[in-house]
Design a protein around this motif. Structure first.
Motif, PDB file in Angstrom:
ATOM      1  N   VAL A 141       0.998  -1.257   0.147  1.00 26.64           N
ATOM      2  CA  VAL A 141       0.446  -0.102  -0.065  1.00 26.64           C
ATOM      3  C   VAL A 141       0.964   1.270  -0.234  1.00 26.64           C
ATOM      4  O   VAL A 141       2.027   1.413   1.013  1.00 26.64           O
ATOM      5  CB  VAL A 141      -1.015   0.373   1.447  1.00 26.64           C
ATOM      6  CG1 VAL A 141      -2.129   1.630   0.803  1.00 26.64           C
ATOM      7  CG2 VAL A 141      -1.787  -1.295   1.413  1.00 26.64           C
ATOM      8  N   LEU A 142       0.238   1.339  -0.952  1.00 21.49           N
ATOM      9  CA  LEU A 142       2.267   3.269  -1.609  1.00 21.49           C
ATOM     10  C   LEU A 142       1.318   4.310  -1.339  1.00 21.49           C
ATOM     11  O   LEU A 142      -0.049   4.646  -1.814  1.00 21.49           O
ATOM     12  CB  LEU A 142       2.156   3.059  -3.080  1.00 21.49           C
ATOM     13  CG  LEU A 142       3.169   1.766  -3.006  1.00 21.49           C
ATOM     14  CD1 LEU A 142       3.210   1.720  -5.261  1.00 21.49           C
ATOM     15  CD2 LEU A 142       4.577   2.162  -2.300  1.00 21.49           C
ATOM     16  N   ILE A 143       1.023   4.986  -0.217  1.00 23.12           N
ATOM     17  CA  ILE A 143       0.947   6.723   0.301  1.00 23.12           C
ATOM     18  C   ILE A 143       1.438   7.614  -0.275  1.00 23.12           C
ATOM     19  O   ILE A 143       2.960   7.566  -0.473  1.00 23.12           O
ATOM     20  CB  ILE A 143       1.551   7.122   2.143  1.00 23.12           C
ATOM     21  CG1 ILE A 143       0.687   5.271   2.230  1.00 23.12           C
ATOM     22  CG2 ILE A 143       0.097   7.794   2.278  1.00 23.12           C
ATOM     23  CD1 ILE A 143      -0.194   4.797   2.113  1.00 23.12           C
ATOM     24  N   HIS A 144       0.847   8.586  -0.973  1.00 21.07           N
ATOM     25  CA  HIS A 144       1.072   9.441  -1.695  1.00 21.07           C
ATOM     26  C   HIS A 144       1.578   9.909  -3.337  1.00 21.07           C
ATOM     27  O   HIS A 144       1.074   9.699  -3.979  1.00 21.07           O
ATOM     28  CB  HIS A 144       2.414  10.721  -1.248  1.00 21.07           C
ATOM     29  CG  HIS A 144       2.354  10.722   0.394  1.00 21.07           C
ATOM     30  ND1 HIS A 144       0.964  11.680   0.839  1.00 21.07           N
ATOM     31  CD2 HIS A 144       3.029  10.666   1.742  1.00 21.07           C
ATOM     32  CE1 HIS A 144       0.837  11.041   2.004  1.00 21.07           C
ATOM     33  NE2 HIS A 144       1.893  11.346   2.212  1.00 21.07           N
ATOM     34  N   GLY A 145       2.737   9.179  -3.788  1.00 20.16           N
ATOM     35  CA  GLY A 145       3.326   8.703  -4.739  1.00 20.16           C
ATOM     36  C   GLY A 145       3.439  10.163  -6.279  1.00 20.16           C
ATOM     37  O   GLY A 145       3.338   9.902  -7.219  1.00 20.16           O
ATOM     38  N   ILE A 146       3.929  10.971  -5.332  1.00 16.97           N
ATOM     39  CA  ILE A 146       3.993  12.978  -6.460  1.00 16.97           C
ATOM     40  C   ILE A 146       4.724  12.726  -7.547  1.00 16.97           C
ATOM     41  O   ILE A 146       4.342  12.972  -8.377  1.00 16.97           O
ATOM     42  CB  ILE A 146       4.627  13.974  -4.756  1.00 16.97           C
ATOM     43  CG1 ILE A 146       3.169  13.840  -4.216  1.00 16.97           C
ATOM     44  CG2 ILE A 146       4.493  14.675  -5.589  1.00 16.97           C
ATOM     45  CD1 ILE A 146       3.635  14.583  -2.926  1.00 16.97           C
ATOM     46  N   ALA A 147       5.845  11.909  -6.871  1.00 18.20           N
ATOM     47  CA  ALA A 147       7.010  12.099  -8.110  1.00 18.20           C
ATOM     48  C   ALA A 147       7.290  10.534  -8.777  1.00 18.20           C
ATOM     49  O   ALA A 147       7.700  10.241  -9.942  1.00 18.20           O
ATOM     50  CB  ALA A 147       8.016  12.306  -7.572  1.00 18.20           C
ATOM     51  N   LEU A 148       6.054   9.822  -9.268  1.00 18.13           N
ATOM     52  CA  LEU A 148       6.115   8.633  -9.656  1.00 18.13           C
ATOM     53  C   LEU A 148       5.855   8.862 -11.205  1.00 18.13           C
ATOM     54  O   LEU A 148       5.314   9.728 -11.872  1.00 18.13           O
ATOM     55  CB  LEU A 148       5.078   7.558  -9.669  1.00 18.13           C
ATOM     56  CG  LEU A 148       4.655   7.111  -7.879  1.00 18.13           C
ATOM     57  CD1 LEU A 148       3.361   6.565  -7.135  1.00 18.13           C
ATOM     58  CD2 LEU A 148       6.095   6.036  -8.041  1.00 18.13           C
ATOM     59  N   SER A 149       6.276   7.435 -11.712  1.00 17.10           N
ATOM     60  CA  SER A 149       6.940   8.150 -13.700  1.00 17.10           C
ATOM     61  C   SER A 149       5.608   7.250 -13.712  1.00 17.10           C
ATOM     62  O   SER A 149       4.876   6.168 -13.380  1.00 17.10           O
ATOM     63  CB  SER A 149       7.829   7.629 -13.950  1.00 17.10           C
ATOM     64  OG  SER A 149       7.978   6.467 -13.763  1.00 17.10           O
ATOM     65  N   ASP A 150       5.542   7.379 -15.435  1.00 19.72           N
ATOM     66  CA  ASP A 150       4.578   6.462 -15.712  1.00 19.72           C
ATOM     67  C   ASP A 150       5.473   5.435 -16.090  1.00 19.72           C
ATOM     68  O   ASP A 150       4.466   4.066 -15.516  1.00 19.72           O
ATOM     69  CB  ASP A 150       4.660   6.712 -17.750  1.00 19.72           C
ATOM     70  CG  ASP A 150       3.706   7.690 -17.661  1.00 19.72           C
ATOM     71  OD1 ASP A 150       2.855   9.133 -16.451  1.00 19.72           O
ATOM     72  OD2 ASP A 150       3.938   9.020 -18.535  1.00 19.72           O
ATOM     73  N   GLN A 151       6.878   4.908 -15.964  1.00 20.45           N
ATOM     74  CA  GLN A 151       6.172   3.437 -16.024  1.00 20.45           C
ATOM     75  C   GLN A 151       6.610   2.798 -14.437  1.00 20.45           C
ATOM     76  O   GLN A 151       6.434   1.441 -14.171  1.00 20.45           O
ATOM     77  CB  GLN A 151       8.639   3.661 -16.389  1.00 20.45           C
ATOM     78  CG  GLN A 151       8.802   2.261 -16.342  1.00 20.45           C
ATOM     79  CD  GLN A 151       8.502   1.301 -16.730  1.00 20.45           C
ATOM     80  OE1 GLN A 151       8.552   1.715 -18.412  1.00 20.45           O
ATOM     81  NE2 GLN A 151       8.081  -0.110 -16.508  1.00 20.45           N
ATOM     82  N   ASP A 152       7.225   3.742 -13.704  1.00 19.58           N
ATOM     83  CA  ASP A 152       6.128   3.204 -12.122  1.00 19.58           C
ATOM     84  C   ASP A 152       5.217   2.910 -12.057  1.00 19.58           C
ATOM     85  O   ASP A 152       4.599   1.904 -11.340  1.00 19.58           O
ATOM     86  CB  ASP A 152       6.487   4.382 -11.161  1.00 19.58           C
ATOM     87  CG  ASP A 152       7.912   5.210 -10.891  1.00 19.58           C
ATOM     88  OD1 ASP A 152       9.384   3.877 -11.247  1.00 19.58           O
ATOM     89  OD2 ASP A 152       8.191   6.174 -10.797  1.00 19.58           O
ATOM     90  N   LEU A 153       4.460   3.499 -12.825  1.00 18.94           N
ATOM     91  CA  LEU A 153       3.065   3.574 -12.408  1.00 18.94           C
ATOM     92  C   LEU A 153       2.216   2.116 -13.226  1.00 18.94           C
ATOM     93  O   LEU A 153       1.786   1.145 -12.838  1.00 18.94           O
ATOM     94  CB  LEU A 153       2.073   4.112 -13.387  1.00 18.94           C
ATOM     95  CG  LEU A 153       1.970   5.684 -12.516  1.00 18.94           C
ATOM     96  CD1 LEU A 153       0.646   6.943 -12.655  1.00 18.94           C
ATOM     97  CD2 LEU A 153       1.550   5.453 -10.733  1.00 18.94           C
ATOM     98  N   GLU A 154       3.200   1.792 -13.832  1.00 24.01           N
ATOM     99  CA  GLU A 154       2.833   0.055 -15.180  1.00 24.01           C
ATOM    100  C   GLU A 154       3.716  -0.789 -13.958  1.00 24.01           C
ATOM    101  O   GLU A 154       2.801  -1.603 -13.534  1.00 24.01           O
ATOM    102  CB  GLU A 154       3.354   0.838 -16.368  1.00 24.01           C
ATOM    103  CG  GLU A 154       3.188   0.943 -17.010  1.00 24.01           C
ATOM    104  CD  GLU A 154       3.813   1.075 -18.782  1.00 24.01           C
ATOM    105  OE1 GLU A 154       4.348   0.472 -18.810  1.00 24.01           O
ATOM    106  OE2 GLU A 154       4.100   2.295 -19.314  1.00 24.01           O
ATOM    107  N   ASN A 155       4.740  -0.554 -13.801  1.00 23.08           N
ATOM    108  CA  ASN A 155       5.228  -1.239 -12.513  1.00 23.08           C
ATOM    109  C   ASN A 155       4.268  -2.176 -11.428  1.00 23.08           C
ATOM    110  O   ASN A 155       3.604  -2.795 -11.113  1.00 23.08           O
ATOM    111  CB  ASN A 155       6.845  -0.802 -11.858  1.00 23.08           C
ATOM    112  CG  ASN A 155       7.786  -1.427 -12.798  1.00 23.08           C
ATOM    113  OD1 ASN A 155       6.935  -1.758 -13.706  1.00 23.08           O
ATOM    114  ND2 ASN A 155       8.920  -0.435 -13.085  1.00 23.08           N
TER     115      ASN A 155
END
Ligand SMILES: [Zn+2]
Length: 402
Positions: A199-213
């Motif tokens: 369970v990940l909180i915030h994720g402000i700087a996540l990239s598109d690749q991060d989101l895919e992962n």
């Protein structure tokens, strides 16, 4: 004691549709949807599952907000926090008092379950005496950056613990947009700590690749929009999270950075989404973010939905719109006419006060935003205790009671 009964003449949100009729409650659970011998006919009532706040720090409950942002990363905020006079004042209160303040802040907004992000050694001895359910079974980290607060036994060990025990592994991620925040999801992946337990909180700087992962791992995200905006004047790409099919829940964070109440956070969420994308967040999506989705990510399998054998944590709302989701997206504190917790009426307005008296030995009466409420919990007593400790009357906007 009101233990086996039904409530009828209601509309309610069942798993996927709106139903009219009754709900029968036996002990702590929803038993079925028949009318029982002890039936209470309600009036103009919409019944929904109680809300779940997917991210808070109960020990950080206080007022006013603290910080001089916008920051690039959370660390500078944390430094400001610890120097602040507001923080020093809060430190005069004992842990139980601050936790109760946080629990009641959630309760009056209809939140009966909260995820309190903190090491177990801090909240272990307090969870059982809280008036709401505070998540007990979780493993955690603070963040996945080198300057984090070092909670838990490390990403890999804590995540492994989550897998072994079928519990969530909870951590802040990319709370900021400095170099390390940009890398934080990769750190998690390297530690083999990204899975559907995560369970990940915030994720402000996540990239598109991060989101895919994240999507591929079926991990979960929690959005705390007001806290993000207050600290960073920016937030994550929430629309993309949802387009990736990620399970997204709403959290307030503590009122040191987030909204005052959970209901305030629901309003902020909708306003901010509109500002970001120039379109409305679908009301049904908001509903899912505060009920079903957090139940799923926190692995609370008998909460978040009105269905047979689930725990009877229910809100009775003024049924003020044809579309129930509209009622929820425009909710006010006074629209909550009663709260059923573990099958018991613990809070109500005048109309349903008889049920609260029948269910509790002690009933406390106070006003919420000028309207009378009957409650199993002595919220006013807590305010009195705080006044005695501080030596003056401290106002908390998240508890507008008198
Ligand atoms: Zn947090």
């Amino acid at each position: 004691m009101l233990k086996n009964y039904s409530i009828s003449n209601i509309r309610y949100i069942a798993s996927d549709k709106i139903e009219s009729g009754s709900i029968s409650i036996k002990g702590n659970f929803i038993e079925n949807f028949n009318i029982s011998k002890h039936d209470y006919k309600l009036e103009n009532a919409l019944v929904i599952p109680a809300f779940i706040n997917a991210h808070d720090h109960l020990f950080g409950t206080y007022f006013p907000k603290i910080g001089h942002g916008p920051y690039e990363r959370w660390l500078e905020w944390d430094n400001d926090l610890k120097k602040d006079d507001v923080y020093k004042e809060r430190s005069k209160l004992d842990k139980e008092t601050v936790y109760l303040l946080g629990a009641y802040r959630n309760f009056i907004s209809g939140v009966l379950t909260v995820s309190d992000h903190i090491p177990h050694k801090v909240n272990d001895d307090i969870i059982d005496i809280m008036p709401i359910r505070v998540l007990k079974d979780y493993s955690l980290a603070h963040e996945a950056v080198s300057y984090d607060l070092n909670w838990g036994d490390g990403l890999d060990i804590e995540h492994q613990r989550a897998l072994e025990n079928n519990i969530p592994f909870i951590t802040h991620i990319a709370e900021g947009y400095d170099e390390e925040s940009l890398q934080s999801l990769n750190n998690l992946i390297e530690a083999k700590a990204l899975s559907d337990n995560t369970v990940l909180i915030h994720g402000i700087a996540l990239s598109d690749q991060d989101l895919e992962n994240i999507a591929k791992a079926k991990a979960n995200l929690v959005w705390c929009p007001n806290s993000n905006y207050f600290m960073f004047e920016r937030t994550s790409n929430i629309k993309k999270w949802m387009e990736n099919g990620i399970n997204v829940s709403l959290g307030t964070d503590s009122p040191a950075t987030g909204s005052q109440t959970f209901i305030d956070e629901m309003y902020f969420t909708q306003d901010y989404y509109k500002r970001l994308y120039n379109e409305y967040l679908p009301e049904r999506t908001l509903y899912n973010m505060v009920t079903e989705n957090p139940a799923k990510c926190l692995r609370l399998y008998t909460l978040g939905k009105i269905k047979d054998k689930n725990i009877a944590d229910l809100l009775i709302l003024k049924d003020k719109n044809k579309d129930p989701y509209k009622t929820i997206s425009t909710l006010t504190l006074n629209d909550i006419e009663a709260i059923i917790q573990n099958g018991l009426f613990v809070y109500s307005n005048e109309k349903y006060s008889e049920m609260v008296y029948q269910s509790n030995e002690n009933v406390y009466v106070f006003n919420v935003k000028g309207e009378k409420r009957y409650c199993a919990y002595d919220i006013k007593g807590l305010m009195g205790k705080i006044r005695n400790i501080l030596g003056y009357i401290k106002e908390f906007p998240f508890l507008p009671i008198d």
